[in-house]
Design a protein around this motif. Sequence first.
Motif, PDB file in Angstrom:
ATOM      1  N   ASP A   8      50.906  37.515  50.041  1.00  0.00           N
ATOM      2  CA  ASP A   8      49.899  38.455  50.541  1.00  0.00           C
ATOM      3  C   ASP A   8      48.500  37.847  50.640  1.00  0.00           C
ATOM      4  N   ASN A   9      48.321  36.641  50.061  1.00  0.00           N
ATOM      5  CA  ASN A   9      47.021  35.978  50.031  1.00  0.00           C
ATOM      6  C   ASN A   9      45.959  36.884  49.402  1.00  0.00           C
ATOM      7  N   GLN A  10      46.379  37.598  48.352  1.00  0.00           N
ATOM      8  CA  GLN A  10      45.450  38.504  47.687  1.00  0.00           C
ATOM      9  C   GLN A  10      45.803  38.669  46.216  1.00  0.00           C
ATOM     10  N   MET A  11      44.849  39.231  45.489  1.00  0.00           N
ATOM     11  CA  MET A  11      45.010  39.441  44.053  1.00  0.00           C
ATOM     12  C   MET A  11      44.590  40.871  43.714  1.00  0.00           C
ATOM     13  N   GLU A  12      45.444  41.552  42.970  1.00  0.00           N
ATOM     14  CA  GLU A  12      45.113  42.881  42.463  1.00  0.00           C
ATOM     15  C   GLU A  12      44.391  42.702  41.136  1.00  0.00           C
ATOM     16  N   VAL A  13      43.344  43.481  40.928  1.00  0.00           N
ATOM     17  CA  VAL A  13      42.529  43.359  39.725  1.00  0.00           C
ATOM     18  C   VAL A  13      42.357  44.739  39.096  1.00  0.00           C
ATOM     19  N   VAL A  14      42.636  44.824  37.795  1.00  0.00           N
ATOM     20  CA  VAL A  14      42.383  46.043  37.029  1.00  0.00           C
ATOM     21  C   VAL A  14      41.496  45.635  35.861  1.00  0.00           C
ATOM     22  N   THR A  15      40.383  46.345  35.696  1.00  0.00           N
ATOM     23  CA  THR A  15      39.427  46.032  34.646  1.00  0.00           C
ATOM     24  C   THR A  15      39.330  47.195  33.672  1.00  0.00           C
ATOM     25  N   THR A  16      39.458  46.885  32.373  1.00  0.00           N
ATOM     26  CA  THR A  16      39.381  47.908  31.335  1.00  0.00           C
ATOM     27  C   THR A  16      38.267  47.527  30.359  1.00  0.00           C
ATOM     28  N   PRO A  17      37.226  48.362  30.243  1.00  0.00           N
ATOM     29  CA  PRO A  17      36.126  48.044  29.328  1.00  0.00           C
ATOM     30  C   PRO A  17      36.467  48.406  27.888  1.00  0.00           C
ATOM     31  N   ASN A  18      35.618  47.943  26.953  1.00  0.00           N
ATOM     32  CA  ASN A  18      35.828  48.257  25.543  1.00  0.00           C
ATOM     33  C   ASN A  18      35.221  49.614  25.171  1.00  0.00           C
ATOM     34  N   PHE A  19      34.871  50.423  26.152  1.00  0.00           N
ATOM     35  CA  PHE A  19      34.406  51.786  25.910  1.00  0.00           C
ATOM     36  C   PHE A  19      35.001  52.674  26.993  1.00  0.00           C
ATOM     37  N   PHE A  20      35.293  53.910  26.670  1.00  0.00           N
ATOM     38  CA  PHE A  20      35.836  54.883  27.632  1.00  0.00           C
ATOM     39  C   PHE A  20      37.115  54.395  28.313  1.00  0.00           C
ATOM     40  N   SER A  21      37.903  53.569  27.658  1.00  0.00           N
ATOM     41  CA  SER A  21      39.055  52.974  28.336  1.00  0.00           C
ATOM     42  C   SER A  21      40.033  54.004  28.888  1.00  0.00           C
ATOM     43  N   GLU A  22      40.134  55.176  28.257  1.00  0.00           N
ATOM     44  CA  GLU A  22      41.045  56.212  28.754  1.00  0.00           C
ATOM     45  C   GLU A  22      40.411  57.020  29.878  1.00  0.00           C
TER      46      GLU A  22
END
Length: 170
Positions: free
Chosen positions: A90-104
């Motif tokens: 796909d020549n692409q990257m999926e990115v998911v970012t989870t911070p150390n606050f409000f993660s839910e």
Amino acid sequence: MIEYEIVDEFLTTPEKYWEMFFSEEYNSALWAHLDIAREVIEFRREGEGENAVIHRTQRLTPRRDVPSALRKLVADSISYVEKNVWRARDNQMEVVTTPNFFSEKFTAKGVYRLEAAGPDKLRRIWKANCECRVPLVGGKVESHVVEEVKRSYKATTIFTRDWIAKHLST
């Protein structure tokens, strides 16, 4: 929810870009330049050629003061875990970012893709969204995160263009 897109061009091929992007030499220099501590939690390659897939998880901790709007929510510093899944096909990257606050209650995800824009030229497109489902402060958190990402991309683009000129010139 804030949806946004960042587009930049680079003088290299998608193949050379991805090789650089996942190299330890480039990443060590980039994150030091951005003043962000980086801890690789997972780096795994699967398959070959068009079937190649890379899974990367890293913890990133910017070395700067916590913004006043977030000080009551974050103990010492803001950090986040970034999960990447890159697929050669796909020549692409999926990115998911989870911070150390409000993660839910916080969602930040996007797709980082490259398009050829001519011989030895490509367009990098980051299309993402950010949502913080916390009454009263959610919009401020979303705005702060998106502005931080945009600032980071500007600095990353300048650094990467210089890196390409010095290390990948054809």
